[in-house]
Design a protein around this motif. Structure first.
Motif, PDB file in Angstrom:
ATOM      1  N   ALA A   1       0.833  -1.207   0.000  1.00  0.00           N
ATOM      2  CA  ALA A   1       0.000   0.000   0.000  1.00  0.00           C
ATOM      3  C   ALA A   1       0.865   1.252   0.000  1.00  0.00           C
ATOM      4  N   THR A   2       1.971   1.221   0.731  1.00  0.00           N
ATOM      5  CA  THR A   2       2.863   2.379   0.762  1.00  0.00           C
ATOM      6  C   THR A   2       3.450   2.649  -0.606  1.00  0.00           C
ATOM      7  N   SER A   3       3.897   1.600  -1.290  1.00  0.00           N
ATOM      8  CA  SER A   3       4.459   1.770  -2.627  1.00  0.00           C
ATOM      9  C   SER A   3       3.415   2.325  -3.595  1.00  0.00           C
ATOM     10  N   PHE A   4       2.182   1.828  -3.484  1.00  0.00           N
ATOM     11  CA  PHE A   4       1.100   2.347  -4.324  1.00  0.00           C
ATOM     12  C   PHE A   4       0.880   3.835  -4.063  1.00  0.00           C
ATOM     13  N   ALA A   5       0.825   4.217  -2.769  1.00  0.00           N
ATOM     14  CA  ALA A   5       0.584   5.614  -2.420  1.00  0.00           C
ATOM     15  C   ALA A   5       1.714   6.511  -2.913  1.00  0.00           C
TER      16      ALA A   5
ATOM     17  N   LYS B   1       5.824  13.332   2.875  1.00  0.00           N
ATOM     18  CA  LYS B   1       6.404  13.003   4.174  1.00  0.00           C
ATOM     19  C   LYS B   1       5.443  12.190   5.037  1.00  0.00           C
ATOM     20  N   ARG B   2       4.136  12.435   4.874  1.00  0.00           N
ATOM     21  CA  ARG B   2       3.146  11.805   5.753  1.00  0.00           C
ATOM     22  C   ARG B   2       2.717  10.414   5.283  1.00  0.00           C
ATOM     23  N   ILE B   3       2.931  10.093   4.019  1.00  0.00           N
ATOM     24  CA  ILE B   3       2.408   8.836   3.485  1.00  0.00           C
ATOM     25  C   ILE B   3       2.850   7.622   4.295  1.00  0.00           C
ATOM     26  N   PRO B   4       4.139   7.432   4.579  1.00  0.00           N
ATOM     27  CA  PRO B   4       4.540   6.205   5.292  1.00  0.00           C
ATOM     28  C   PRO B   4       3.873   6.052   6.657  1.00  0.00           C
TER      29      PRO B   4
ATOM     30  N   PRO C   1      -8.883  12.140   3.564  1.00  0.00           N
ATOM     31  CA  PRO C   1      -8.448  13.136   2.581  1.00  0.00           C
ATOM     32  C   PRO C   1      -7.198  12.699   1.810  1.00  0.00           C
ATOM     33  N   LEU C   2      -6.284  11.960   2.464  1.00  0.00           N
ATOM     34  CA  LEU C   2      -5.099  11.479   1.743  1.00  0.00           C
ATOM     35  C   LEU C   2      -5.507  10.571   0.592  1.00  0.00           C
TER      36      LEU C   2
END
Length: 482
Positions: free
Chosen positions: A236-240, A275-278, A385-386
Motif C-alpha cells: 500500500a505504501t508503494s502504491f501511495a 512526508k506523511r504517506i509512510p 483526505p489522503l
C-alpha cells in the motif's frame, strides 16, 4: 468534416529549448467533438445488426460523456434496445487496454459470463459484443474499438432530489448502495492494478498495471505513445508513493497565469503529503488486501428507477484494485473535494449513511467488515483526505488545506507557507521548484497569447476564488486555520 487524429504537443523537460505544449482544453474539446460528429451512424447500425442475427435496427438517440459516445439502438422486429459505445479516441491514451480491462472486470475472457456477477449481485448491463478494427468514422481509413451492451431503463440518481426526499426513501437507496459497496469490499486481490484478460486462456482475469483517469490525462497531455499504466504493487505504501509521483508530474505541467501563491501552495502540499504517506498507511494493512473499486461512482453512473431502486452501475472502464485504506465512499457521501456548504451537507449524509450501514452490520457479516472500515470517525481521519487526493489529484489544494492542514499545523496557512519558503537554505530545492513553475507558466501563457489560444484558466480562477472565500470564512468564524 472527416476526423483526423490531432497533433498533440509534448511539454519538454529542457527549459532552454523551444517548447511544445499539450492541447488546450478548448483544442481538446474541439478534437473530441470532431471525432463524435464524424461517427458514421449507418456503420453503427450495421455493426449492431451483425451481432444480432442481422436484424434491422435504427438509432433512437445518442449521448456522449468524458470518454465515450453512446448510440441507443432499437431493433425493429422486437423493439429490443442496445447501446453501442465507441471510445472517443482523442481523449483516451490506450483505447484497447481500457476496453479490455472493462470487459475483464465485468465478464470473463469469452465476454459472456460476467466476472462481477459471478462473484456478487451487483447489477450490470449485459455485454453482447466488443472488439476493434471496425470502420466507424466517415471518410477515414482508421478503425475503431466498440462495446455493445444492453440498454437499461432508468435515470441517473439526482443527488439534490435525494437530499430533499423522505428519510425512508433515502434509507432505501442507501441500503442498496451499501450492499453494492459491501460486495465490492469482498473482492480482494494480492496487488494493485486493473483487471485484464488472462492470456493463458483461463476465465478469471488477472491483475495488470493500473489504468486510471489521472494516468490517462497525463499521458494525453504529454503526447506519449505506447502503454499507459502504473505498475502493479503488493504494498500500500508503494502504491501511495507512486500515486504521489503521478500527481507531482501532473502539477509540473504548465498552466497559464500561475500565481506565486498557488505555486507555493501546490509545492508545500505535495512536499508534506510525501512526508506523511509512510506514517498514515497502517503497517498491518501495508501488504493488502487490495480491493476492486469502481473509481468513478459519480451520480451519473448510478441508474435508478422512480422508486430509487438501483437498476444498474455503469462505466467500469477505470475500475482497478486499491489498498484497503483507499477503498472509501464516493465524494458525494464524504464531502471531500466539495465546497464548505456541500461538505457540511455531506457530513450529515454520511451520518445517515453510516446509521444504515450500522443497522445492516448488526445482522450480517457482509456489512460488518465495511462498517469496521468506515466507522463514525472516518470523516475526521487523515487517511480519508489522503486517499481522496491521491486518487483525485485535481482536488489537491481544496482537500489538503481544508481537511489535512488544520490537523497538522496550528498557525494560519499564510504564515506557515510564507515562513517555509522564506527559509531558502533549508528548502532551497522547493523554492527553486516554485520559481521554475512560475517561469514555465509565464512562457506557456505567452505561447498561448502568441498563437491566439489564450483563455483565462478557469481552474486557476476557481482555486483563487476558493482560497479567498475560505480565508474570509475562517476570519469570520475566528478559526485561524487557513
Amino acid at each position: 468534416m472527416a476526423y483526423s487524429p490531432p497533433v498533440i504537443f509534448a511539454f519538454g523537460q529542457d527549459h532552454d529549448a523551444t517548447h511544445q505544449y499539450p492541447l488546450t482544453p478548448e483544442q481538446r474539446e474541439s478534437t473530441r467533438q470532431t471525432f463524435i460528429d464524424s461517427v458514421d451512424q449507418d456503420a453503427i447500425c450495421a455493426l449492431a445488426s451483425r451481432h444480432n442475427d442481422m436484424k434491422p435496427c435504427r438509432i433512437l438517440d445518442s449521448a456522449s460523456g468524458s470518454f465515450n459516445v453512446c448510440f441507443f439502438v432499437q431493433f425493429l422486429d422486437d423493439h429490443t434496445r442496445w447501446v453501442v459505445r465507441v471510445p472517443v479516441e482523442p481523449v483516451i491514451y490506450d483505447v484497447w487496454a481500457k476496453l479490455q480491462s472493462e470487459v475483464a472486470t465485468m465478464a470473463n475472457s469469452n465476454g459472456m459470463s460476467r466476472y462481477i456477477q459471478n462473484k456478487t449481485k451487483i447489477p450490470l448491463p449485459r455485454i453482447h459484443a466488443y472488439g476493434r478494427g471496425e470502420s466507424l468514422i466517415r471518410d477515414s481509413p482508421t478503425t475503431q474499438a466498440y462495446l455493445i451492451l444492453d440498454f437499461v431503463d432508468g435515470r441517473s440518481i439526482d443527488l439534490q432530489a435525494l437530499s430533499e426526499d423522505t428519510p425512508q426513501r433515502r434509507k432505501h437507496f442507501f441500503s442498496q448502495f451499501i450492499e453494492i459497496m459491501a460486495q465490492l469490499r469482498q473482492l480482494e486481490f494480492n496487488a494493485t492494478g486493473s483487471l485484464m484478460p488472462d492470456h493463458g486462456g483461463r476465465p478469471e482475469p488477472v491483475v495488470g498495471g493500473a489504468l486510471s483517469i489521472p494516468i490517462n490525462e497525463l499521458q494525453i497531455d504529454l503526447g506519449r505513445t505506447g502503454k499507459a499504466s502504473s505498475p502493479a504493487f503488493t504494498s500500500a505504501t508503494s502504491f501511495a508513493l507512486q500515486q504521489h509521483h503521478l500527481m507531482s508530474e501532473i502539477y509540473r505541467l504548465p498552466t497559464s497565469e500561475l500565481s506565486e501563491e498557488t505555486a507555493q501552495l501546490q509545492v508545500f502540499a505535495l512536499h508534506y503529503l510525501r512526508k506523511r504517506i509512510p506514517e498514515l498507511i497502517a503497517s498491518e494493512w501495508d501488504s493488502g488486501p487490495f480491493i476492486l473499486t469502481h473509481s468513478d461512482l459519480r451520480s451519473s453512473n448510478i441508474i435508478v428507477d422512480h422508486d430509487l431502486n438501483i437498476q444498474c452501475i455503469i462505466d467500469w472502464e477505470w475500475a482497478y484494485t486499491v489498498p484497503r485504506q483507499f477503498f472509501i465512499p464516493p465524494s458525494w457521501i464524504t464531502g471531500q473535494g466539495l465546497d464548505y456548504l456541500t461538505q457540511k451537507q455531506c457530513y450529515e449524509t454520511f451520518l445517515e449513511f453510516r446509521e444504515v450501514l450500522r443497522e445492516k452490520a448488526s445482522s450480517s457479516d457482509l456489512y460488518r467488515q465495511l462498517a469496521d472500515d468506515w466507522d463514525s470517525d472516518l470523516p475526521k481521519t487523515l487517511i480519508l483526505p489522503l486517499a481522496h487526493i491521491l486518487l483525485h489529484p485535481s482536488d489537491l489544494i481544496h482537500v489538503y488545506y481544508r481537511s489535512m492542514f488544520p490537523q497538522l499545523f496550528h498557525e494560519p496557512r499564510a504564515e506557515v507557507v510564507a515562513r517555509f519558503f522564506h527559509d531558502t537554505g533549508k528548502n532551497k530545492t522547493l523554492v527553486a521548484e516554485v520559481q521554475q513553475r512560475m517561469a514555465d507558466s509565464e512562457r506557456y501563457t505567452q505561447y498561448l497569447k502568441d498563437n491566439g489560444l489564450f483563455v483565462p484558466d478557469e481552474e486557476t480562477r476557481k482555486a483563487r476564488e476558493w482560497l479567498k472565500k475560505a480565508q474570509e470564512l475562517n476570519d469570520k468564524l475566528g478559526l485561524g486555520i487557513m
